[in-house]
Design a protein around this motif. Structure first.
Motif, short mmCIF file in Angstrom:
data_model
loop_
_atom_site.label_atom_id
_atom_site.label_comp_id
_atom_site.label_asym_id
_atom_site.label_seq_id
_atom_site.Cartn_x
_atom_site.Cartn_y
_atom_site.Cartn_z
N ARG A 105 -25.56 -19.59 -29.71
CA ARG A 105 -24.20 -19.37 -30.40
C ARG A 105 -23.15 -18.92 -29.23
N ARG A 122 -16.97 -14.40 -49.66
CA ARG A 122 -15.96 -13.87 -49.09
C ARG A 122 -15.08 -12.97 -49.72
N SER A 165 -16.98 -6.37 -35.57
CA SER A 165 -16.53 -7.56 -36.02
C SER A 165 -16.77 -8.30 -35.47
N TRP A 166 -17.01 -8.69 -34.08
CA TRP A 166 -17.17 -9.29 -32.89
C TRP A 166 -18.90 -10.01 -33.62
N TYR A 171 -20.08 -9.93 -36.55
CA TYR A 171 -20.02 -10.46 -37.40
C TYR A 171 -19.51 -12.17 -37.50
N TYR A 172 -18.30 -11.53 -36.38
CA TYR A 172 -17.28 -13.37 -35.96
C TYR A 172 -18.47 -14.42 -35.50
N VAL A 173 -19.05 -13.97 -34.73
CA VAL A 173 -20.25 -14.96 -33.53
C VAL A 173 -20.64 -15.58 -34.49
N ARG A 220 -21.24 -16.21 -37.45
CA ARG A 220 -20.10 -16.29 -39.01
C ARG A 220 -20.36 -17.49 -39.77
#
Lengths: 527, 382
Positions: free
Chosen positions: A121, B293, B360-361, B363-365, B367
């Motif tokens: 990723r 969510r 947060s980053w 969790y974003y990666v 997703r």
């Protein structure tokens, strides 16, 4: 104070801390090695370097989990088993622990997940960044833990507050830049780097002995050799710095390490070998080299290295001064406005801990007899025999690592690993030695601090919680059983994956891939 | 150095921050503990269980740091609480530690061997370590609300006077179940968000049941406190907010209804229980409509509300003593020194935004739904 609770709590702390430190040094060292390898991959685009990161990474992951798991015990054991210690110094000691969480542990633990799950990723640069964050987090973690530990060895920047009955921060800058803490930090992380380098060197040597994964092993050994040599040199040099800091701040520990009972005229001779006798308070035999101790410890020809007997005499004075502080404190309890008592306490409060040593012999220590004061002063001497030998074995191993990695470095420069099978065997059998050295290092540091939990401030036996023998026995047995099972599972997996090797694990032929490259620039920003 | 913020304010700020840390722990580590608790129920075969484990695989480790940081922050900000609670709840604490030790290794070790017995052992580890911590924390909270038998000696040495069995009283057990139910619903919401098919369907079902249970348990626990069956505590004299911390310098009385009275005294505090009830209830509702969510957000808010409720009701108490009420620990007299609280605040203000940003980053990666094909193809997955 129940002596059995004290002993069991100490035993539990020693076992869980030494066990935790089986995993920490490898995490410290291997995380940096992974960064080095991945940086080579990103810069050259050679795929085999990614293979190296992935394979050493899986071993790193197994070890990391054990380090995290056993570290949790350490974070909470101060509260469960050392409640009075926690109350007495939490105002200072808790701060580096909390900052460790904020600054370091969050970083490594958050990014370690992406290290494993992010290959598909993330772009190459992003993934390298993630690996770097894990390494930085691990190393910062060590920094803050050693600031906490350094403060236990040399409690600077804090003062006793009679209202709150505890030590409180006066100068946080002094706590962070505590000379002992800084020396310990660089020494300890270097020891971790040696451990990581030895791990890679030994397992790679084993592959070469078996004629497996040639390209992979030679490259891994090259990294390990140069990184290991630099680390081995720094662990010894910085260890010397750590020892020098000890002469400034922990004279008793130094005297015990050197088995120096009587102060010698400077420059003092160095006991290469000795058999200290705690009962007779002398060495049954000793082999002395003139001048060396004075030179190492004081870095001068004229300054003395105080011997145990003189330090005990000094401790006796401190116990008496401490009693004056203690009596002043008693008076303050009756009348908080007693000005004379406040003044008296202010003058002598730095010796209060020495008076508390008497609590072992009676509760109303203000009435202590001269004989009890004498005993308390002698209590400040740690176990000379254990310290003397632990230290010598550790230092001997340190020099051995310099030689071993020095040879590895030369062989690596000549690309001659495979022609020297004796060296491959030597590297392989040396695998456990960094762990031996690291554990002995902690024994010197912590056992050498006894009888203090905070040097000169709080005796260990007073720091313990008001818990029952049964409770501590329960948790101690629980930890031993539990940790043994985990150790078996851990070693089983480590051996399994090491034997499996990179080819089978990654499902590729690493030898064939040795020359394979991906385009460097374009690929760095793509996943 | 004299800190530029006064001592009283700092004490209140740290009370808030420690509350936030506890919420942070229960909301982040909560869903992965919940996923662990649901492991044998939502995952019926090895592949399904792997799927569940790998939804939390990349993040559980960071989540668990909230717990470690919580410990460190209590140590630094409320040393007497750290000393007393962990030595007092010795056996309970050992159980939590054992669970949280077995947890990291279970994640990492589990899928590194194909032997089904091996996998069953570590699945068991994940299940137990998903159940025990919330249960024990809930029970601990239930006891804190009632007060815990302890005293402090003249030297401020904490002495716990109760027993492990004494912790397991009916009210505390209800609180333990409440915490467990919340965490299970929260974990279910996470699984609905991250998976599809049978696992998501079962998670929806169990999550809704747990959510309804949590609402009921919260209401019951609240009613018990409201009815005065759990006595509260009131400071009668001493414990000046700006004073140096010594828990022996005040007088405290036990009083039925004191906790409820605290909520009524400042009606804004009712926001806590309200958000708790609504959050948990709405989450159960949203789960039925497969809104993973939103359900996760709602149950997270619910957890925050439930945790805030006893905190707000008890303020300024943090650990009342049932045997020696005047020795209770309060925000005013169990905090660290002025300087320490200030330095810790600076450290938090510097690092907490960073932590939130990089977390947060991450969790974003990661997703999106976790697919079985992708995780079976990857060598790094658990």
């Amino acid at each position: 104070m129940n002596e059995v609770v004290v002993d069991l709590s100490r035993l539990q702390f020693a076992i869980t801390a030494l066990y935790h430190f089986l995993f920490v040094p490898l995490t410290l060292g291997l995380s940096v090695i992974l960064v080095i390898m991945e940086a080579v991959y990103v810069m050259t685009g050679r795929v085999i370097w990614r293979d190296m990161v992935k394979f050493w990474g899986v071993l790193f992951g197994i070890n990391f989990a054990m380090g995290v798991a056993t570290g949790i015990t350490m974070e909470f054991q101060f509260g469960t088993n050392w409640a009075y210690f926690s109350h007495y110094v939490g105002d200072i000691f808790g701060v580096p622990l909390a900052i460790e969480g904020l600054m370091a542990f969050f970083l490594e633990a958050t990014f370690v997940g992406l290290f494993f799950f992010g290959w598909e990723r993330l772009s190459k640069l992003q993934h390298l960044l993630v690996t770097t964050m894990v390494a930085i987090g691990s190393n910062f973690s060590a920094l803050w833990i050693l600031i906490a530990n350094g403060w236990m060895q040399n409690p600077v920047g804090a003062k006793f507050n009679p209202t709150t009955m505890r030590m409180e921060v006066t100068d946080f800058y002094a706590v962070i830049f505590n000379e002992v803490a800084q020396a310990k930090f660089v020494h300890t992380v270097s020891a971790g780097y040696v451990t990581g380098a030895m791990f890679v060197l030994a397992i790679s040597a084993w592959y070469l002995l078996r004629g497996r994964h040639r390209a992979f092993a030679v490259r891994s050994m090259t990294v390990a050799a140069s990184f290991g040599l630099a680390s081995a040199l720094s662990v010894v040099v910085l260890g010397d710095e750590s020892g020098y800091a000890a002469t400034e701040h922990q004279k008793m520990k130094l005297a015990a390490i050197e088995a120096e009972w009587e102060t010698q005229p400077p420059p003092a001779g160095f006991n290469v070998l000795a058999w200290p006798d705690m009962e007779k308070r002398e060495n049954a035999f000793e082999l002395k080299v003139p001048w060396v101790l004075g030179l190492i410890a004081t870095r001068s020809l004229s300054r003395e290295v105080l011997g145990i007997n003189d330090l005990v005499a000094r401790a006796k004075v401190r116990v008496r001064h401490g009693l004056r502080a203690y009596r002043a404190l008693q008076r303050l309890r009756r009348d908080p406005a007693d000005k004379a008592a406040i003044r008296e306490l202010r003058v002598f409060d730095h010796t209060l801990g020495y008076a508390l040593l008497l609590k072992r012999y009676r509760t109303d220590i203000e009435n202590a007899t001269p004989a009890e004061i004498e005993k308390a002063a002698w209590d400040t001497v740690p176990d000379v025999l254990t310290l003397f030998w632990s230290f010598r074995i550790m230092v001997g191993l340190g020099f051995y690592f310099i030689v071993l990695f020095g040879i590895a470095f030369i062989l690596s420069a000549r690309r001659a690993f495979e022609r020297h099978r004796w060296f491959l065997w030597l590297a392989f059998v040396s695998l456990p030695l960094p762990w031996v050295a690291a554990e002995l290092g902690w024994i010197v540091a912590e056992y050498g601090r006894q009888p203090w939990i905070i040097e000169g401030v709080l005796p260990t036996f007073l720091g313990v919680s008001e818990v029952s023998v049964g409770q501590v026995a329960f948790s101690l047995v629980g930890f031993i059983v539990f940790y043994t099972v985990l150790a078996v599972a851990d070693v089983y997996l480590m051996v399994k994956y090491a034997r499996l090797g990179p080819d089978a694990y990654l499902g590729v032929d690493t030898n064939a891939r040795a020359r394979e490259r991906v385009p460097v620039l374009a690929s760095a920003i793509e996943t | 150095m004299v800190p530029p913020i006064d001592y009283e304010t700092l004490k209140i700020i740290w009370w808030l921050l420690l509350g936030l840390l506890l919420v942070g722990f229960m909301v982040t580590d909560g869903f992965d503990m919940g996923a662990g608790a649901l492991l044998p129920f939502a995952g019926r075969n090895d592949e399904e269980r792997r799927l569940i484990i790998n939804t939390v695989g990349p993040v559980w480790e960071g989540n668990q740091v909230w717990f470690v940081l919580g410990g460190g922050a209590i140590f630094a900000a409320w040393p007497p609480l750290y000393a007393l609670a962990f030595s007092g709840f010795y056996v309970a604490m050992f159980l939590v530690l054992a669970a949280l030790i077995v947890r990291p290794v279970s994640f990492v070790f589990r899928s590194k061997n194909k032997d089904p017995r091996w996998r069953a052992i570590w699945d068991g580890g994940l299940f137990v370590s998903g159940i025990v911590p919330p249960l024990v924390f809930g029970i601990a909270m239930g006891n804190v609300l009632q007060g815990v038998p302890f005293r402090l000696t003249e030297d401020l040495r904490p002495v716990y006077e109760g027993s492990f069995a004494g912790l397991l009283n009916p009210f505390a057990l209800l609180c333990g179940l409440l915490a467990l139910a919340m965490v299970i619903q929260h974990g279910a919401a996470w699984l609905v968000l991250k998976t599809e098919g049978d696992v998501a369907r079962r998670a929806r079902h169990f999550g809704a049941v747990a959510g309804v249970g949590a609402v009921a348990l919260f209401a019951i626990c609240g009613a018990i406190v409201w009815a005065g069956l759990v006595e509260g505590y009131v400071i009668r004299a001493g414990a000046a907010p700006g004073a140096e911390a010594n828990p022996l310098a005040k007088t405290v009385a036990r009083e039925a209804g004191a906790w409820a009275a605290n909520l009524n005294a400042a009606p804004g505090k009712w926001l806590g229980p309200l958000v708790g009830l609504l959050g948990l209830g709405v989450a159960a509702f949203l789960l039925q409509f497969k809104r993973g969510r939103l359900a996760l957000v709602a149950s997270g808010l619910g957890i925050a509300g439930v945790i805030a409720t006893p905190g707000l009701a008890m303020f300024p108490f943090i650990l009342p003593s049932s045997s020696n009420p005047s020795m209770s620990l309060t925000v005013w007299d169990a905090s660290s020194s002025h300087l320490t609280l200030f330095l810790m605040l600076i450290a938090t203000l510097v690092f907490m935004p960073l932590i939130i940003a990089y977390t947060s980053w991450v969790y974003y990666v990661i997703r999106g739904k976790v697919s079985l094909e992708a995780l079976l193809a990857s060598r790094e997955s658990y």
